[in-house]
Write a protein that holds these residues in place. Structure first.
Motif, mmCIF file in Angstrom:
data_model
loop_
_atom_site.group_PDB
_atom_site.id
_atom_site.type_symbol
_atom_site.label_atom_id
_atom_site.label_comp_id
_atom_site.label_asym_id
_atom_site.label_seq_id
_atom_site.Cartn_x
_atom_site.Cartn_y
_atom_site.Cartn_z
ATOM 1 N N GLN A 40 18.726 9.759 -11.630
ATOM 2 C CA GLN A 40 17.652 9.214 -10.792
ATOM 3 C C GLN A 40 16.472 10.185 -10.715
ATOM 4 O O GLN A 40 15.316 9.788 -10.775
ATOM 5 C CB GLN A 40 18.211 9.041 -9.388
ATOM 6 N N ARG A 41 16.812 11.468 -10.567
ATOM 7 C CA ARG A 41 15.763 12.484 -10.449
ATOM 8 C C ARG A 41 14.946 12.563 -11.746
ATOM 9 O O ARG A 41 13.727 12.621 -11.726
ATOM 10 C CB ARG A 41 16.402 13.840 -10.151
ATOM 11 N N ILE A 42 15.650 12.519 -12.865
ATOM 12 C CA ILE A 42 14.946 12.585 -14.157
ATOM 13 C C ILE A 42 14.084 11.336 -14.344
ATOM 14 O O ILE A 42 12.933 11.426 -14.789
ATOM 15 C CB ILE A 42 15.958 12.753 -15.316
ATOM 16 N N ALA A 43 14.625 10.185 -13.955
ATOM 17 C CA ALA A 43 13.838 8.950 -14.086
ATOM 18 C C ALA A 43 12.567 9.059 -13.241
ATOM 19 O O ALA A 43 11.490 8.637 -13.668
ATOM 20 C CB ALA A 43 14.670 7.758 -13.641
ATOM 21 N N ALA A 44 12.686 9.669 -12.062
ATOM 22 C CA ALA A 44 11.504 9.801 -11.202
ATOM 23 C C ALA A 44 10.477 10.756 -11.825
ATOM 24 O O ALA A 44 9.272 10.511 -11.774
ATOM 25 C CB ALA A 44 11.911 10.289 -9.816
ATOM 26 N N TRP A 45 10.957 11.847 -12.444
ATOM 27 C CA TRP A 45 10.021 12.760 -13.117
ATOM 28 C C TRP A 45 9.306 12.039 -14.276
ATOM 29 O O TRP A 45 8.190 12.382 -14.649
ATOM 30 C CB TRP A 45 10.738 13.999 -13.671
ATOM 31 N N ASP A 47 8.605 8.793 -14.257
ATOM 32 C CA ASP A 47 8.005 7.536 -13.780
ATOM 33 C C ASP A 47 6.582 7.369 -14.344
ATOM 34 O O ASP A 47 5.789 8.318 -14.347
ATOM 35 C CB ASP A 47 7.949 7.548 -12.246
ATOM 36 N N ALA A 48 6.305 6.159 -14.804
ATOM 37 C CA ALA A 48 4.989 5.892 -15.410
ATOM 38 C C ALA A 48 3.874 6.233 -14.416
ATOM 39 O O ALA A 48 2.811 6.728 -14.806
ATOM 40 C CB ALA A 48 4.910 4.437 -15.827
ATOM 41 N N ASP A 49 4.123 5.979 -13.136
ATOM 42 C CA ASP A 49 3.138 6.362 -12.121
ATOM 43 C C ASP A 49 3.466 7.786 -11.678
ATOM 44 O O ASP A 49 4.454 8.025 -10.969
ATOM 45 C CB ASP A 49 3.217 5.406 -10.935
ATOM 46 N N VAL A 50 2.630 8.735 -12.088
ATOM 47 C CA VAL A 50 2.932 10.150 -11.867
ATOM 48 C C VAL A 50 2.975 10.508 -10.369
ATOM 49 O O VAL A 50 3.522 11.542 -9.989
ATOM 50 C CB VAL A 50 1.949 11.033 -12.674
ATOM 51 N N GLU A 51 2.429 9.631 -9.544
ATOM 52 C CA GLU A 51 2.500 9.899 -8.102
ATOM 53 C C GLU A 51 3.929 9.724 -7.578
ATOM 54 O O GLU A 51 4.239 10.105 -6.456
ATOM 55 C CB GLU A 51 1.544 8.982 -7.319
ATOM 56 N N ASN A 52 4.797 9.138 -8.393
ATOM 57 C CA ASN A 52 6.182 8.913 -7.942
ATOM 58 C C ASN A 52 7.152 10.021 -8.350
ATOM 59 O O ASN A 52 8.359 9.857 -8.213
ATOM 60 C CB ASN A 52 6.708 7.583 -8.514
ATOM 61 N N SER A 61 1.153 16.514 -9.282
ATOM 62 C CA SER A 61 1.142 15.337 -10.163
ATOM 63 C C SER A 61 0.108 15.518 -11.278
ATOM 64 O O SER A 61 0.334 15.094 -12.415
ATOM 65 C CB SER A 61 0.911 14.057 -9.372
ATOM 66 N N ALA A 62 -1.007 16.189 -10.988
ATOM 67 C CA ALA A 62 -2.027 16.402 -12.024
ATOM 68 C C ALA A 62 -1.502 17.335 -13.118
ATOM 69 O O ALA A 62 -1.746 17.123 -14.314
ATOM 70 C CB ALA A 62 -3.296 16.986 -11.396
ATOM 71 N N VAL A 63 -0.766 18.366 -12.707
ATOM 72 C CA VAL A 63 -0.203 19.307 -13.695
ATOM 73 C C VAL A 63 0.801 18.568 -14.583
ATOM 74 O O VAL A 63 0.788 18.698 -15.817
ATOM 75 C CB VAL A 63 0.488 20.505 -12.986
ATOM 76 N N VAL A 64 1.648 17.762 -13.948
ATOM 77 C CA VAL A 64 2.658 17.019 -14.719
ATOM 78 C C VAL A 64 1.960 16.025 -15.644
ATOM 79 O O VAL A 64 2.303 15.912 -16.833
ATOM 80 C CB VAL A 64 3.644 16.305 -13.769
ATOM 81 N N ALA A 65 0.955 15.330 -15.124
ATOM 82 C CA ALA A 65 0.257 14.324 -15.939
ATOM 83 C C ALA A 65 -0.350 14.960 -17.186
ATOM 84 O O ALA A 65 -0.340 14.372 -18.269
ATOM 85 C CB ALA A 65 -0.834 13.653 -15.110
ATOM 86 N N GLU A 66 -0.849 16.174 -17.039
ATOM 87 C CA GLU A 66 -1.502 16.838 -18.178
ATOM 88 C C GLU A 66 -0.495 17.185 -19.286
ATOM 89 O O GLU A 66 -0.789 17.022 -20.464
ATOM 90 C CB GLU A 66 -2.195 18.113 -17.681
ATOM 91 N N ALA A 67 0.684 17.637 -18.895
ATOM 92 C CA ALA A 67 1.603 18.178 -19.912
ATOM 93 C C ALA A 67 2.728 17.222 -20.318
ATOM 94 O O ALA A 67 3.308 17.359 -21.397
ATOM 95 C CB ALA A 67 2.209 19.482 -19.387
ATOM 96 N N ARG A 68 3.032 16.243 -19.444
ATOM 97 C CA ARG A 68 4.200 15.395 -19.699
ATOM 98 C C ARG A 68 4.017 14.614 -21.003
ATOM 99 O O ARG A 68 2.949 14.076 -21.274
ATOM 100 C CB ARG A 68 4.413 14.440 -18.521
ATOM 101 N N ASN A 69 5.069 14.592 -21.778
ATOM 102 C CA ASN A 69 5.109 13.926 -23.090
ATOM 103 C C ASN A 69 4.166 14.544 -24.113
ATOM 104 O O ASN A 69 3.986 14.002 -25.199
ATOM 105 C CB ASN A 69 4.861 12.415 -22.972
ATOM 106 N N ARG A 70 3.531 15.669 -23.756
ATOM 107 C CA ARG A 70 2.788 16.469 -24.736
ATOM 108 C C ARG A 70 3.733 17.596 -25.135
ATOM 109 O O ARG A 70 4.274 17.610 -26.233
ATOM 110 C CB ARG A 70 1.502 17.020 -24.106
ATOM 111 N N ASN A 71 3.993 18.502 -24.218
ATOM 112 C CA ASN A 71 4.977 19.561 -24.475
ATOM 113 C C ASN A 71 5.911 19.751 -23.288
ATOM 114 O O ASN A 71 6.605 20.747 -23.198
ATOM 115 C CB ASN A 71 4.271 20.881 -24.810
#
Ligand code: NAD
Ligand code: UGA
Length: 466
Positions: A40-45, A47-52, A61-71
């Motif tokens: 559940q925790r991984i699914a939340a990390w 989540d398509a909506d980074v606010e979740n 959320s901005a830091v995660v949005a920048e790097a998630r699925n990049r590296n």
């Protein structure tokens, strides 16, 4: 020289998630995979909506949005991530033991050992293992012992790299930490491993802020840092009671002593008591370690920090009961705040839980409003104490999402968390909707007491009777 290109972090919690997000943001050339058993925790990390994402931290959320699925990747494939990484951070929970030897004091290292055994099983080549979790001094030797018996010839270097971020300010703390601490073996291989981790942090942290020590100093420094910080809070809190008896004002005392540069102004805010997942657990652990070496006076010294904190929480609840004419039976008491501090949704060891428990014993009816904590968490926290049945907790506590609704018809309000928004409420409107005399117990010295008194409130704040 080992050049790190792939990092794995085991544990996607309040530390693993934010620290790895920051490393990924600052080091786009490094692939960072954060793994956890908790789907559940991984699914939340993810989540398509980074606010979740599951950890609320300003700016995260901005830091995660920048790097998630990049590296930056979040996954439940623990073994795959261990296998491919050159460096593995262990950032799993290390709570106080709830059973057996050391119950109630020692750190439960079950999850750390499970990680070490899993790494030992999966690793096919040399790896650097980084203790990110807070651990008792000398844990690295246990991890090393498990890893050197894998039988496949892989070499492991164990580093200690404790995390000093505070919740609510995690992003700024990670972006510009006072220091990064790295402990490692003094052998050539140990020094090379330390250097590899120094190089990761040097991507954004000035070299003079990256301290290196031996492993044991690093492990012990983390417990020590938390013990010192908590001790400051207990020290100032211990004087609140004296202020209330003598017409001294704790805010004035804190300002007066804090301007002495040897003392400094930080961490002198009187409160209903410190909470959070770590202060209590780490001091208890320090006490346990000292006792296990036969150092009774050392153990007793640090234990006092916890005793004072427990006293402060109980004292706050008792003062409410006293001021409410010695009975809160059936009375409606509104809690503003449940989190252990502002700007986080974390409630672990929050003072609010213990104050509520005490008032529920006296059969108060509690209405809780917190801007970030969800209803389910509040019941979970109370049920976890196992003082009464979940049905009784449900009966005694209501959780609402509107602060004005929380305060309507209340006999008293208690401020348990220092959320900024509480300061800006329409306090006249709240006063008009309450039973009279309308009482406020400010456990954070957050509100403007003079303004509230002018409206008609009876105000009790921590560490002042004026
Ligand atoms: P947490 O409970 O939020 O997260 C730990 C995560 O590890 C959980 O999601 C859990 O499912 C996962 N986990 C446990 N065993 C696992 C395993 N074998 N494989 C995969 N995943 C596993 O804890 P946290 O607050 O992030 O704290 C982690 C450590 O960092 C603790 O030692 C704590 O003392 C320390 N620390 C915490 C903070 C803080 O602000 N919370 C700050 C500094 C240090
Ligand atoms: C604390 C440390 O500050 C971090 O350096 C450390 O990494 C972390 O513990 C950890 O090891 O987990 P944290 O618990 O997130 O961070 O938050 P703090 O800001 O330290 O606050 C802890 C508690 O003390 C809160 O309940 C806070 O309200 C209370 N506090 C803090 C006070 O009552 N008065 C103060 O002056 C400061």
């Amino acid at each position: 020289m080992t050049k790190i290109t792939k990092i794995c972090c085991i544990g996607a919690g309040y530390v693993g998630g934010p620290t790895m997000a920051m490393i990924a943001k600052k080091c786009p050339h490094i692939k960072v995979t954060v793994v956890d058993l908790n789907e559940q925790r991984i699914a939340a990390w993810n989540d398509a909506d980074v606010e979740n994402i599951p950890v609320y931290e300003p700016g995260l959320s901005a830091v995660v949005a920048e790097a998630r699925n990049r590296n930056l990747f979040f996954s439940t494939d623990v073994e795959g991530a261990i296998d491919e990484a050159e460096m593995i951070f262990i950032s799993v929970n290390t709570p106080t033991k709830t059973y057996g030897a050391g119950k109630g004091q020692a750190a439960d290292l079950k999850w750390i050992e499970l990680c070490a055994r899993q790494i030992a099983r999966v690793a096919k080549n040399n790896k650097i293992i980084v203790e990110k979790s807070t651990l008792p001094v000398r844990t690295a030797s246990a991890i090393k012992d498990i890893l050197t018996h894998t039988g496949n010839g892989s070499q492991f270097q164990i580093l200690s790299n404790p995390e000093f971020l505070a919740e609510g300010t995690a992003v700024e703390d990670l972006d510009a930490p006072d220091r990064v601490l790295i402990g490692g073996d003094t052998t050539p291989e140990g020094r090379a491993a330390v250097q590899a981790l120094v190089d990761v942090y040097a991507n954004w942290i000035p070299k003079e802020r990256i301290l290196t020590t031996n492993v044991w100093s690093s492990e012990l420094s983390k417990l020590t840092a938390n013990a010192f910080l908590a001790q400051r809070v207990s020290s100032i809190n211990s004087l609140t009671e004296l202020c209330e008896k003598t017409e001294a004002d704790i805010k004035e005392v804190a300002r007066a002593i804090g301007t002495d540069s040897r003392i400094g102004p930080k961490f002198l805010k009187a409160s209903v008591g410190f909470g959070g997942s770590c202060f209590q657990k780490d001091i208890l652990n320090l006490v346990y370690i000292a006792r296990s070496y036969g150092l009774q006076e050392v153990a007793d010294y640090w234990e006092q920090v916890i005793i004072m904190n427990d006293h402060q929480k109980k004292r706050f609840a008792n003062q409410m009961i006293r001021e409410l004419y010695n009975t809160v039976n059936g009375k409606k008491i509104s809690f503003l705040g449940w989190a252990f501090k502002k700007d986080t949704n974390d409630t672990r060891e929050s003072a609010a839980i213990y104050v509520a428990d005490h008032l529920l014993h006296e059969q108060a009816h509690i209405i809780v409003y917190d801007p970030k904590v969800l209803e389910g968490q509040i019941y979970f926290d109370l049920d976890y104490l196992a003082t009464r049945t979940p049905e009784e907790n449900k009966k005694g506590v209501n959780v609402v999402t509107d602060p004005y609704e929380a305060c309507k018809g209340a006999h008293a309000i208690a401020v348990l968390t220092e959320w900024d928004e509480f300061k800006d409420y329409d306090w006249q409107r709240i006063y008009d909707s309450m039973l009279k005399p309308a009482k406020i117990f400010d456990g954070r010295n957050l509100l403007d007491a003079e303004k509230l008194r002018a409206i008609g409130f009876q105000v009790k704040a921590i560490g002042t009777n004026i």
